[in-house]
Design a protein around this motif. Sequence first.
Motif, PDB file in Angstrom:
ATOM      1  N   LEU A 194       0.852  -4.493   6.069  1.00  0.00           N
ATOM      2  CA  LEU A 194      -0.015  -4.119   6.414  1.00  0.00           C
ATOM      3  C   LEU A 194       0.219  -4.262   8.298  1.00  0.00           C
ATOM      4  CD1 LEU A 194      -1.027  -8.731   5.736  1.00  0.00           C
ATOM      5  CD2 LEU A 194      -1.521  -6.394   5.543  1.00  0.00           C
ATOM      6  N   GLY A 195       1.656  -3.764   8.482  1.00  0.00           N
ATOM      7  CA  GLY A 195       1.098  -3.230   9.778  1.00  0.00           C
ATOM      8  C   GLY A 195       1.344  -1.803  10.173  1.00  0.00           C
ATOM      9  N   SER A 196       1.836  -0.955  11.361  1.00  0.00           N
ATOM     10  CA  SER A 196       1.533   0.540  11.682  1.00  0.00           C
ATOM     11  C   SER A 196       2.289   1.427  10.991  1.00  0.00           C
ATOM     12  CB  SER A 196       1.176   0.396  12.892  1.00  0.00           C
ATOM     13  OG  SER A 196       3.248   0.345  13.118  1.00  0.00           O
ATOM     14  N   LYS A 197       3.046   1.245   9.923  1.00  0.00           N
ATOM     15  CA  LYS A 197       3.473   2.093   9.671  1.00  0.00           C
ATOM     16  C   LYS A 197       3.284   1.774   7.756  1.00  0.00           C
ATOM     17  CE  LYS A 197       5.800   3.212  12.827  1.00  0.00           C
ATOM     18  NZ  LYS A 197       5.511   3.878  14.002  1.00  0.00           N
ATOM     19  N   HIS A 198       3.203   3.805   7.718  1.00  0.00           N
ATOM     20  CA  HIS A 198       1.934   3.710   6.186  1.00  0.00           C
ATOM     21  C   HIS A 198       3.383   3.900   5.242  1.00  0.00           C
ATOM     22  CE1 HIS A 198       4.428   7.827   6.027  1.00  0.00           C
ATOM     23  NE2 HIS A 198       4.110   8.159   7.440  1.00  0.00           N
ATOM     24  N   SER A 199       4.903   3.775   5.540  1.00  0.00           N
ATOM     25  CA  SER A 199       6.348   3.910   4.354  1.00  0.00           C
ATOM     26  C   SER A 199       6.871   2.947   4.930  1.00  0.00           C
ATOM     27  CB  SER A 199       6.441   4.883   4.147  1.00  0.00           C
ATOM     28  OG  SER A 199       7.040   5.529   4.911  1.00  0.00           O
ATOM     29  N   LEU A 200       7.927   2.364   3.289  1.00  0.00           N
ATOM     30  CA  LEU A 200       9.178   1.806   3.120  1.00  0.00           C
ATOM     31  C   LEU A 200      10.236   2.821   3.035  1.00  0.00           C
ATOM     32  CD1 LEU A 200       8.008  -1.812   1.435  1.00  0.00           C
ATOM     33  CD2 LEU A 200       8.298  -1.427   4.332  1.00  0.00           C
ATOM     34  N   ASN A 201      11.217   2.101   3.663  1.00  0.00           N
ATOM     35  CA  ASN A 201      12.947   2.872   3.244  1.00  0.00           C
ATOM     36  C   ASN A 201      12.591   2.835   2.252  1.00  0.00           C
ATOM     37  OD1 ASN A 201      15.369   2.643   2.016  1.00  0.00           O
ATOM     38  ND2 ASN A 201      15.287   3.693   4.330  1.00  0.00           N
ATOM     39  N   ILE A 202      13.386   3.913   1.173  1.00  0.00           N
ATOM     40  CA  ILE A 202      12.908   3.603  -0.567  1.00  0.00           C
ATOM     41  C   ILE A 202      14.035   2.571  -0.867  1.00  0.00           C
ATOM     42  CG2 ILE A 202      14.959   5.523  -0.867  1.00  0.00           C
ATOM     43  CD1 ILE A 202      13.896   5.159  -3.052  1.00  0.00           C
ATOM     44  N   SER A 203      15.722   2.310  -0.797  1.00  0.00           N
ATOM     45  CA  SER A 203      15.982   0.742  -1.178  1.00  0.00           C
ATOM     46  C   SER A 203      15.223  -0.215  -1.173  1.00  0.00           C
ATOM     47  CB  SER A 203      17.818   1.458  -1.035  1.00  0.00           C
ATOM     48  OG  SER A 203      16.937   1.519   0.658  1.00  0.00           O
ATOM     49  N   VAL A 204      14.497  -0.162   0.171  1.00  0.00           N
ATOM     50  CA  VAL A 204      13.918  -1.291   0.668  1.00  0.00           C
ATOM     51  C   VAL A 204      12.185  -1.737  -0.710  1.00  0.00           C
ATOM     52  CG1 VAL A 204      11.901  -2.526   2.207  1.00  0.00           C
ATOM     53  CG2 VAL A 204      14.592  -1.698   2.882  1.00  0.00           C
ATOM     54  N   SER A 205      11.742  -0.526  -1.079  1.00  0.00           N
ATOM     55  CA  SER A 205      10.858  -0.218  -1.838  1.00  0.00           C
ATOM     56  C   SER A 205      11.027  -0.514  -3.663  1.00  0.00           C
ATOM     57  CB  SER A 205      10.458   1.135  -1.711  1.00  0.00           C
ATOM     58  OG  SER A 205       9.787   1.118  -1.174  1.00  0.00           O
ATOM     59  N   ALA A 206      12.502   0.032  -4.007  1.00  0.00           N
ATOM     60  CA  ALA A 206      12.944  -0.403  -4.756  1.00  0.00           C
ATOM     61  C   ALA A 206      13.887  -2.043  -4.872  1.00  0.00           C
ATOM     62  CB  ALA A 206      14.238   0.644  -5.087  1.00  0.00           C
ATOM     63  N   GLY A 207      14.401  -2.572  -4.084  1.00  0.00           N
ATOM     64  CA  GLY A 207      14.302  -3.647  -4.114  1.00  0.00           C
ATOM     65  C   GLY A 207      13.066  -4.576  -4.762  1.00  0.00           C
ATOM     66  N   ILE A 208      12.465  -4.500  -3.336  1.00  0.00           N
ATOM     67  CA  ILE A 208      10.494  -5.041  -3.471  1.00  0.00           C
ATOM     68  C   ILE A 208      10.193  -5.030  -5.344  1.00  0.00           C
ATOM     69  CG2 ILE A 208       8.216  -5.497  -2.538  1.00  0.00           C
ATOM     70  CD1 ILE A 208       9.449  -4.264  -0.203  1.00  0.00           C
ATOM     71  N   VAL A 209       9.891  -3.718  -5.565  1.00  0.00           N
ATOM     72  CA  VAL A 209       9.570  -3.707  -6.740  1.00  0.00           C
ATOM     73  C   VAL A 209      10.129  -4.198  -7.981  1.00  0.00           C
ATOM     74  CG1 VAL A 209       8.272  -1.859  -8.376  1.00  0.00           C
ATOM     75  CG2 VAL A 209       7.953  -1.904  -5.694  1.00  0.00           C
ATOM     76  N   ILE A 210      11.370  -3.751  -7.853  1.00  0.00           N
ATOM     77  CA  ILE A 210      12.494  -4.150  -9.283  1.00  0.00           C
ATOM     78  C   ILE A 210      12.606  -5.850  -9.400  1.00  0.00           C
ATOM     79  CG2 ILE A 210      14.939  -4.550 -10.104  1.00  0.00           C
ATOM     80  CD1 ILE A 210      14.879  -1.515  -8.800  1.00  0.00           C
ATOM     81  N   TRP A 211      12.324  -6.872  -7.758  1.00  0.00           N
ATOM     82  CA  TRP A 211      12.676  -7.695  -8.071  1.00  0.00           C
ATOM     83  C   TRP A 211      11.015  -8.600  -8.550  1.00  0.00           C
ATOM     84  CZ3 TRP A 211      13.879 -12.551  -8.662  1.00  0.00           C
ATOM     85  CH2 TRP A 211      13.904 -13.808  -7.913  1.00  0.00           C
ATOM     86  N   ASP A 212      10.267  -7.861  -7.670  1.00  0.00           N
ATOM     87  CA  ASP A 212       8.242  -8.577  -8.280  1.00  0.00           C
ATOM     88  C   ASP A 212       8.552  -8.659 -10.119  1.00  0.00           C
ATOM     89  OD1 ASP A 212       5.733  -9.422  -7.227  1.00  0.00           O
ATOM     90  OD2 ASP A 212       5.663  -8.132  -8.814  1.00  0.00           O
ATOM     91  N   LEU A 213       9.139  -7.414 -10.696  1.00  0.00           N
ATOM     92  CA  LEU A 213       8.754  -7.404 -11.471  1.00  0.00           C
ATOM     93  C   LEU A 213      10.057  -7.673 -12.354  1.00  0.00           C
ATOM     94  CD1 LEU A 213       6.717  -5.019 -11.127  1.00  0.00           C
ATOM     95  CD2 LEU A 213       7.821  -3.832 -12.741  1.00  0.00           C
ATOM     96  N   PHE A 214      10.867  -8.053 -12.431  1.00  0.00           N
ATOM     97  CA  PHE A 214      11.886  -8.904 -12.663  1.00  0.00           C
ATOM     98  C   PHE A 214      11.186 -10.681 -12.545  1.00  0.00           C
ATOM     99  CE2 PHE A 214      15.861 -11.849 -12.288  1.00  0.00           C
ATOM    100  CZ  PHE A 214      16.395 -11.671 -13.087  1.00  0.00           C
ATOM    101  N   GLN A 215      11.088 -10.546 -11.642  1.00  0.00           N
ATOM    102  CA  GLN A 215      10.825 -12.374 -12.068  1.00  0.00           C
ATOM    103  C   GLN A 215       9.154 -12.125 -12.787  1.00  0.00           C
ATOM    104  OE1 GLN A 215       8.291 -13.984 -10.124  1.00  0.00           O
ATOM    105  NE2 GLN A 215       7.532 -12.429  -9.071  1.00  0.00           N
ATOM    106  N   LYS A 216       8.796 -10.974 -12.662  1.00  0.00           N
ATOM    107  CA  LYS A 216       7.360 -11.285 -13.394  1.00  0.00           C
ATOM    108  C   LYS A 216       8.243 -11.709 -14.953  1.00  0.00           C
ATOM    109  CE  LYS A 216       4.172  -9.948 -10.409  1.00  0.00           C
ATOM    110  NZ  LYS A 216       3.267  -8.754  -9.614  1.00  0.00           N
TER     111      LYS A 216
END
Length: 178
Positions: free
Chosen positions: A151-173
């Motif tokens: 939702l912010g002004s930047k269009h991307s996240l650091n790859i390690s941050v992206s991986a952490g977010i997506v892996i955690w989300d899928l893991f818990q689901k």
Amino acid sequence: MRKLANAELERKNIEEFKEAQKTPIIVILDDIRSLHNIGSVFRTSDAFLIEKIYLCGITATPPNKEIHKTALGATETVSWEYAKDVLDVVNQLKQENVKVYSVEQTENAIMLDNFQPETNTKYALIFGNEVKGVSQEAINLSDGVIEIPQLGSKHSLNISVSAGIVIWDLFQKIITKK
């Protein structure tokens, strides 16, 4: 509240990790430049018992002291393999009935919060270069694309941050579906 000592955390040793049932997620790192990002993804993959990491293209491989600095030994626990061409890896995994998803911003991407993994399905997640992202060719071969809502002004996240977010989300689901 008292902070726990490492010995109190009851973490797996290398052998216990290797023998443990893995989360049905494979991580594909394609053309990752930063050794610290690679190490960080190894460490996140260890935390959530990820099955395997494919290191593709220019992505460096262990042993490497800069990867080790952030991986903190996770290169010894998480199974990994180097492959020159990410497209070969994607094709191989699809032949093994693995669902391959690129993590990128595209038309018709599924927002991460709306993505629901199927029961008894193994997933591979492609994370791309820090500047160029996932290649269009890899996106074209993917079964779909997952986007992290931002939702912010930047269009991307650091790859390690992206991986952490997506892996955690899928893991818990995935874990809550068991």
